[in-house]
Design a protein around this motif. Structure first.
Motif, short mmCIF file in Angstrom:
data_model
loop_
_atom_site.label_atom_id
_atom_site.label_comp_id
_atom_site.label_asym_id
_atom_site.label_seq_id
_atom_site.Cartn_x
_atom_site.Cartn_y
_atom_site.Cartn_z
N ILE A 122 0.95 -1.34 -0.12
CA ILE A 122 -0.09 -0.14 -0.19
C ILE A 122 0.75 1.29 0.04
N MET A 123 1.96 1.38 0.83
CA MET A 123 2.87 2.32 0.83
C MET A 123 3.36 2.75 -0.64
N HIS A 124 4.04 1.65 -1.11
CA HIS A 124 4.60 1.89 -2.36
C HIS A 124 3.66 2.42 -3.44
N PHE A 125 2.53 1.62 -3.49
CA PHE A 125 1.43 2.21 -4.44
C PHE A 125 1.13 3.78 -3.95
N TYR A 126 1.14 4.29 -2.99
CA TYR A 126 0.78 5.41 -2.33
C TYR A 126 1.99 6.37 -3.03
N TYR A 128 4.39 5.87 -5.08
CA TYR A 128 4.70 6.07 -6.73
C TYR A 128 3.63 6.42 -7.44
N THR A 129 2.38 6.82 -7.05
CA THR A 129 1.19 7.19 -7.61
C THR A 129 1.43 8.81 -7.52
N LEU A 130 1.95 9.31 -6.60
CA LEU A 130 2.27 10.73 -6.34
C LEU A 130 3.07 11.35 -7.31
N PRO A 131 2.59 12.65 -7.77
CA PRO A 131 3.41 13.39 -8.69
C PRO A 131 4.79 13.57 -8.26
N LEU A 132 5.85 13.57 -8.93
CA LEU A 132 7.11 13.80 -8.59
C LEU A 132 7.33 15.25 -7.90
N SER A 133 6.44 15.92 -8.09
CA SER A 133 6.57 17.41 -7.30
C SER A 133 6.32 17.21 -6.15
N SER A 134 5.43 16.22 -5.82
CA SER A 134 4.63 16.34 -4.38
C SER A 134 5.75 15.52 -3.09
N SER A 135 5.77 16.12 -2.25
CA SER A 135 6.40 15.68 -1.11
C SER A 135 5.62 14.22 -0.47
N VAL A 136 6.57 13.29 -0.09
CA VAL A 136 6.04 12.17 0.46
C VAL A 136 6.05 12.09 2.00
N PHE A 137 4.68 12.18 2.31
CA PHE A 137 4.19 12.15 3.41
C PHE A 137 2.93 10.78 3.63
N PRO A 286 13.56 8.71 -7.54
CA PRO A 286 13.68 9.64 -8.82
C PRO A 286 13.77 10.83 -8.64
N ALA A 287 13.07 11.58 -7.70
CA ALA A 287 13.08 12.99 -7.28
C ALA A 287 13.80 13.25 -6.01
N HIS A 288 14.54 12.22 -5.36
CA HIS A 288 15.33 12.32 -4.13
C HIS A 288 14.40 13.00 -2.83
N ARG A 289 13.25 12.46 -2.90
CA ARG A 289 12.13 12.94 -1.80
C ARG A 289 12.58 12.30 -0.48
N LYS A 290 12.41 12.83 0.65
CA LYS A 290 12.56 12.27 1.96
C LYS A 290 11.09 11.61 2.05
N TRP A 291 11.10 10.50 2.71
CA TRP A 291 9.89 9.90 3.10
C TRP A 291 9.68 10.19 4.51
#
Length: 460
Positions: A122-126, A128-137, A286-291
């Motif tokens: 579920i977390m990975h679906f959540y 990697y369906t987020l736009p790369l411009s979105s932060s990962v919360f 790919p966007a080097h986002r902090k999870w």
């Protein structure tokens, strides 16, 4: 003096001949401590739990919905507005879930494994369906139980090799049964339970590893039989160890064939563009986002994605043959790379880590024994054959990486260059594995290290 019924005084079993009358079979000793089965090795002997009980049904239905609706990667070219809306609607549903209680889960390893599998998917679906411009919360209904469950399992809160392979299979047809229970599933009687892309290609990618694990059972048996003989160390032992090492080399060649056979069912471009991005870890985002795990005080730090390097079977071969501690020539594996190999063990089920730790404390390592018996040309040749088979297995792995990652990445890079300066940077970076490694350099370093482990004969 040992008592006359002590197992060390009993007739010695020859593994290649099988158990004979009057011989003691020690094959199941300590297997429970390491969660290693004599039929299926590091794979569980029975198909993993297919669904959590009713009190955690909301997690199962969220995963079902993601797979049923065929959620698409945010990086997919030509992503439609309808696909974006479907993903956002599903993510909103996940955010609105309650934080379910976990206390009853902790009484069962099987429940914990299934919960880790479901929540990480579920977390990975959540993510990697987020736009790369979105932060990962990562929302609390997922992050809070996942971190707690991962703590109980002593696993990172991220999709691992065990989630994709070891605990994600079922049989297609009923299995044969004997007086000892169900037999190991045939290699053509496996299917994967849960998939990100829903493609046969993804299933074949997972099943290639599952088949290697099942065929590797005989490797584990040969290791055990060899260590029994090392304990004795007489002329009979030397002859048997020689035969066991030759057999080991033969089986590793079989594993190499299974690895290369993945090409029959998994298309490289489908894998690279539609499968691999789903299970990247935070260190290969790919966007080097902090999870950020919402509602979690101590943020997790081990967040690499699944990798074949997380297979305890391949690590066991390294440990058994003494390949993980060999001196390395210039250009081989650096200390940092060796540390990285061991870091992969963090992502293994804890019982399997314990197995590797136990294996590494063997007081009579096979490599040391062979070097002490260096005048024995047949034993030396058998050991070197085993080492060479592992080296060739790693050659095959590099070939697969070239076909499935390096080739598609090169084609993607050319397309991005033609697209001009506005092209995204993601395709122009150093290739990393889903486990966060500098892929090509790392794999070649490990392969070269293995080749260096061959023992040269002593000139008489």
């Amino acid at each position: 003096m040992l008592p006359p019924d002590h197992f060390l005084l009993q007739p010695r079993q020859d593994f290649l001949l099988g158990v004979q009358e009057g011989h003691i079979d020690t094959s199941t000793l300590a297997a429970h401590d390491f969660d290693v089965d004599t039929r299926t090795g590091f794979m569980p002997p029975d198909p993993p739990l297919s669904r959590l009980p009713a009190q955690w049904e909301l997690w199962e239905t969220a995963l079902d919905a993601a797979m049923r609706e065929k959620l698409q990667l945010a990086v997919k070219l030509g992503l439609t507005a309808e696909e974006k809306n479907s993903s956002e609607s599903w993510r909103e549903h996940v955010r609105q879930l309650p934080v379910l209680p976990m206390s009853e889960l902790t009484h069962s390893e099987l429940l914990l494994r299934r919960a880790h599998h479901v929540l990480t998917f579920i977390m990975h679906f959540y993510i990697y369906t987020l736009p790369l411009s979105s932060s990962v919360f990562i929302p609390e209904p997922i992050s809070v139980p996942l971190v707690a469950i991962s703590s109980h399992l002593q696993l990172p809160p991220v999709v691992t090799y065990s989630d994709n392979v070891l605990y994600n299979w079922d049989t297609i047809r009923p299995r044969a049964q004997n007086e000892l229970g169900f037999e190991a599933p045939a290699l053509d009687n496996l299917r994967s339970r849960d998939l990100f892309s829903g493609t046969i290609d993804e299933q074949e990618f997972y099943l290639a590893s599952a088949r290697i694990e099942l065929c590797g059972v005989e490797v584990l048996e040969l290791m055990r039989a060899t260590m029994d003989e090392l304990f004795v160390g007489d002329e009979i032992a030397i002859r048997r160890i020689t035969a066991y090492l030759h057999k080991l080399a033969s089986i590793v060649h079989d594993l190499e064939t299974i690895l290369l056979d993945v090409r029959k069912g998994c298309d490289p471009d489908t894998f690279y563009h539609s499968i691999r991005p789903w299970f990247r870890g935070a260190d290969s985002d790919p966007a080097h986002r902090k999870w950020v795990f919402e509602g979690v005080e101590k943020q997790p730090i081990h967040l690499s994605g699944p990798s074949a390097g997380q297979s305890a079977l391949i690590h066991a071969l390294d440990v058994f043959l003494g390949l993980d501690n060999c001196n390395v020539v210039e250009g081989g594996v650096t200390p940092d790379q060796r540390t990285l190999l061991r870091r992969m063990q963090i992502y293994m089920p804890r019982h399997h880590r314990n197995f590797l730790r136990h294996l590494s404390t063997n007081p009579r390592p096979v490599r040391t024994f062979v070097m002490q018996m260096k005048p024995d040309v047949e034993l030396l040749d058998a050991y070197n054959s085993a080492v060479q088979s592992v080296k060739e297995f790693r050659d095959a792995h590099i070939k697969i990486v070239a076909i499935y990652i390096i080739g598609p990445a090169a084609r993607e890079r050319m397309e991005l260059e033609h697209a001009g300066p506005q092209a995204p940077e993601a395709g122009k970076q150093v290739l990393k594995g889903t486990g966060g490694t500098d892929l090509v350099r790392f794999l070649k370093g490990v392969r070269d290290k293995t080749a260096e482990a061959v023992i040269e004969p002593t000139l008489q």
